[in-house]
Write an enzyme that holds these catalytic residues in place. Sequence first.
Site, PDB file in Angstrom:
ATOM      1  N   GLU A 227      91.882  67.880  52.178  1.00  0.00           N
ATOM      2  CA  GLU A 227      90.614  68.634  52.047  1.00  0.00           C
ATOM      3  C   GLU A 227      90.064  69.168  53.379  1.00  0.00           C
ATOM      4  O   GLU A 227      88.923  69.571  53.466  1.00  0.00           O
ATOM      5  CB  GLU A 227      89.481  67.845  51.346  1.00  0.00           C
TER       6      GLU A 227
ATOM      7  N   TYR B 218      89.781  67.474  56.332  1.00  0.00           N
ATOM      8  CA  TYR B 218      89.166  66.479  57.232  1.00  0.00           C
ATOM      9  C   TYR B 218      90.078  66.218  58.441  1.00  0.00           C
ATOM     10  O   TYR B 218      91.148  66.816  58.565  1.00  0.00           O
ATOM     11  CB  TYR B 218      88.864  65.193  56.462  1.00  0.00           C
TER      12      TYR B 218
ATOM     13  N   ARG C 206      96.225  60.161  51.074  1.00  0.00           N
ATOM     14  CA  ARG C 206      95.887  61.407  50.361  1.00  0.00           C
ATOM     15  C   ARG C 206      96.434  62.581  51.151  1.00  0.00           C
ATOM     16  O   ARG C 206      95.975  62.900  52.247  1.00  0.00           O
ATOM     17  CB  ARG C 206      94.367  61.507  50.198  1.00  0.00           C
TER      18      ARG C 206
ATOM     19  N   HIS D 134      87.959  72.180  52.187  1.00  0.00           N
ATOM     20  CA  HIS D 134      86.603  72.524  51.733  1.00  0.00           C
ATOM     21  C   HIS D 134      86.235  73.955  52.102  1.00  0.00           C
ATOM     22  O   HIS D 134      85.428  74.582  51.433  1.00  0.00           O
ATOM     23  CB  HIS D 134      85.575  71.555  52.325  1.00  0.00           C
TER      24      HIS D 134
ATOM     25  N   GLN E  48      77.025  70.364  38.764  1.00  0.00           N
ATOM     26  CA  GLN E  48      75.577  70.505  38.909  1.00  0.00           C
ATOM     27  C   GLN E  48      74.850  69.222  39.317  1.00  0.00           C
ATOM     28  O   GLN E  48      73.882  69.297  40.074  1.00  0.00           O
ATOM     29  CB  GLN E  48      74.969  71.037  37.604  1.00  0.00           C
TER      30      GLN E  48
END
Length: 675
Positions: A166, A168, A216, A254, A341
Site C-alpha cells: 500500500e 508504506y 504483506r 494509497h 462511509q
Amino acid sequence: MQAFEHFLSPLNLGYVSLRNRSLMGSMHTGLEETEGGFERLAAFYAERAKGEAALIVTGGIAPNPAGRVFKDAAKMDTEEEAEAHKILPKAVHDHGGLIAMQILHTGRYGYHRDAVGVSEIQAPINFVKPKKLSHEAILQTIEDYARTAKLAQYAGYDGVEIMGSEGYLINQFTAQRTNNRDDEWGGTYEKRMRFPVEVVKAVRRAVGEKFIIIYRLSLLDLVEGGSSWEEVVLLGKAIEKAGATIINTGIGWHEARIPTIYMVVPRGTFAEVTAKFKKEVSIPVVTSNRINTPEIAEEIIAKGQADLVSMARPFLADSFFVAKAREGKSHFINTCIACNQACLDNTFSGKTTSCLVNPRAGAETLLNYVKTENPKKYAVVGAGPAGLSCASVLAERGHKVTLYDASDGIGGQLRIAREIPSKREFDETVRYFGNMLKEYGVFLKLGKKVDAKELSSEGYDAVILATGITPRRLNIPGSENANVLSYIDVLRERKKVGKNVAVIGGGGIGFDIALYLTDPGFDSWKNPKEFAKEWGFDLNVGTRAGLTEKAKDYTTPPRKVTMFKRSNGKFGSSLGKTTGWIHKLTLQERGVEQISSVTYEKIDDKGLHYAVKGETRVLPVDTIVVCAGQEPQRDLEKGLSDAGITIHVIGGAKEAGELDAKRAIYEGAHLGATL
Ligand code: FAD
Ligand code: NAP
Ligand code: SF4
C-alpha cells in the site's frame, strides 16, 4: 446457499493449524488511541473470533515513533505498551481464534513532522516532506521491527503481520518511485529489496520458529515507478526464504489513482493476480480486496487461486460472517457494500471506525440489542434504511412490530440508489433487512400510504415516523415544463432524458445522476476485465506496476451533461473523503462541465437561463434534472399528535440535511435499542 466447506478444512501450515481459511484483514479502528479503547477493542475482536474468523490481524502498530500514522498514533516499543495489549489476544483466544499484530511503519505517509523516508521525496497525498533515513537509522529501524515483534509475542499474540504494501515504508524501499539512493539500500532491485528481507530475517530471529510471520506483499503497485512482476516474484521468494509463514497480498498504493476497494470495483477482481503469484512460492498465500460474500470466497479457494481469503470490512459489517456461512445461513449475513462511509471515511476524519450497515461495529460495549422485559406494540412507518433498522432491532428485542410502506417493496431510497450502476450492492442491505424482518416476525404492510386515522385505531404504544423525505423542487419560471425532471423521474420512473442535460445540484445525488447519465454502458462495476480497461491496468501484470493506457471508449459518454450549483467553490466537497476523488475524476474524464456560483432565472424553449456574477447566460439543453436536496416528510405528525399518540422521528423524516443511509440506519438502531 452453498456450504462453506473450503473454509472449514484445516490448513496444514506445519506447526500451526488454522481453524479455517478466513483471515480478518488489518483495520485501524481509532480505538487504539482512544481512552478506554483497548476494552472496546477487546470486545470488538472477541465478537469476530466468536463469529469464527480464523486469524485476525490487528490495525497497524508502529515499531518506533517515526513510523506512526499520525503524531499520537499507536506504537509498540516498550514493555508497558505491550502490557496494555495483553487483553486483546486473550479475548480472541477465549473464543478459539488466532490473532496477529500488524507492524506498520508509514515512512513518508506519516502525517507528522517526524516522518522519515527512504529518500527525501514527498508523497502526493501528504503535506510533510520526509527526512531521509541514514544508513544507521535504517539498521536501527530493522531492529525496531524485531523488538516490536518480540514485544507482540510477549503480549500474547500468535504472530505479526509485516506491512509491506500500500505504499508504506517497505514499499518505499522497493520502488524506484520513492528510492533514489545509491548506497547499499538503493540502486539495483537487489539493493532496494534488501530492507524487507532484512526485516523478515530479524523478526524471525527475534521470535523463534513457532510464531506466525505474515508478510504483506504488494502485487500490483498501480503507480508510476512501482515494481515489475519479475521484481514482485523475486521479493516474494526472498521473503519466503527469510522465514515468513504466510504471504498476504496488497493491491495499489494509497496514492494510486485507480480504485481498489470501493464499490465501483467488481467483486473478487484481484484474485487472479494472487493466483498468478501463488505458483511462485510454497508457503500459503492470501488474497484480498472486494471479497464480500462466502460464495466468492469459496469460489476463490475452490479454484485454487489462494490458500486463504482476507476480508476486512466484511467483518465490520457482520462479525458472524464465517459462522453464518458455515451454518448455511449466508442469507442472514449483513454484507459489506464497499461504501467506505463509516469505516475508512471515519478513520480519515479522525473518528473511530464503524460500519454503515452495522452501527454496532466498534461499539460492541456501547450498543446492544438486549431482550426487553416489557414487550410493547409499535408501528414503524417507512421501510427505508431508518425504518428497517429500527423495526428489526425492536423485533429482535421482543417487541411486536408492524412496518408500513406506501411502496410495493422495502428499501425506501435504497431502491432508487441501486439504479446507479456501481450501487447495486445496496440490494444486499435490502435483502439482509428483509430476512431480519422475517426472522423476528415483523408484520409487514406494503403498498398503501398509511394515515393517522388508521394508525390511531390500532392501539400502538408508539409510532415511529421513518417516512423519509420529499425531493426539493426548483422554484423558477418554467420549472413545471415537461422537460424538467426530478432524479426520481429519471431513476425510478425511467423518464426519457435527452442528449444535452443540465443537472441542478452538486450534492451526492447530483453526482450520482451525472455518473448515471454519462455511463458508457460497459458494466465495468461487475466485470473485472472491463474495469481494468476503464481504469488502465493489466490484471496479468505485463507492465511495470500493472499500469496501461485507459481505453478511450470509457470516457465517451452517451450525452453531454453540465452540472450547476449556487454556492461558490469546487464541486464534490460533500462527497466521501476516501471515495470522492473517484467520482470527480470519472466525471472530469467524461467531459462533464461544472458551473458554480449560479443564480437560476428561468427555463424556456431556449434552455436553462442562469446568471453568474450578474451576467445572464443560456445553456441550450433538452432536459433538466433537479437534484436540489430534500425536505423532511412528516405529514403524519400532526394527526398522530392530535390523537395523543407517542411519536419518535428518525432518518430523513427527522432532518433531511446531511442525511445518508449511515445516519438513517444508526438512528434506527439506536432508537430500536432503547425503546
Ligand atoms: P427513505 O429511504 O426515504 O424511506 C422512507 C420510506 O417511507 C419510503 O419508502 C416511503 O415510501 C415511506 N413512506 C413515507 N410516508 C409514508 C406513509 N404515510 N405510509 C407508508 N409509507 C410511507 N446514502 C448513502 O449513505 N450512501 C449512498 O451512496 C447513497 N446514494 C444515494 C443515491 C441516490 C440516487 C439516492 C436517491 C439516495 C442515496 N443515498 C445514499 C441516500 C439514502 O438512500 C437516504 O439517505 C436514506 O434512504 C434515507 O433513509 P430514510 O429511511 O430516512 O428514508
Ligand atoms: P445535498 O448533498 O444536500 O445536495 C443538494 C444540492 O442541491 C446542493 O448541491 C445544493 O447546492 C443544491 N440546492 C439546495 N437547495 C437548492 C434550491 N433551493 N435550489 C437549487 N439547488 C439547491 O443533497 P442530495 O444530493 O440530494 O443528497 C441527499 C443525501 O444523500 C445527501 O446527504 C448525501 O450525503 C446522500 N448521498 C450520499 C451519497 C454518497 O455517495 N455517499 C450519494 C448520494 C447521496 P447549492 O446550495 O450550492 O445550490
Ligand atoms: Fe463496508 Fe461500508 Fe460498512 Fe465500511 S461502512 S464496512 S465499506 S458497509
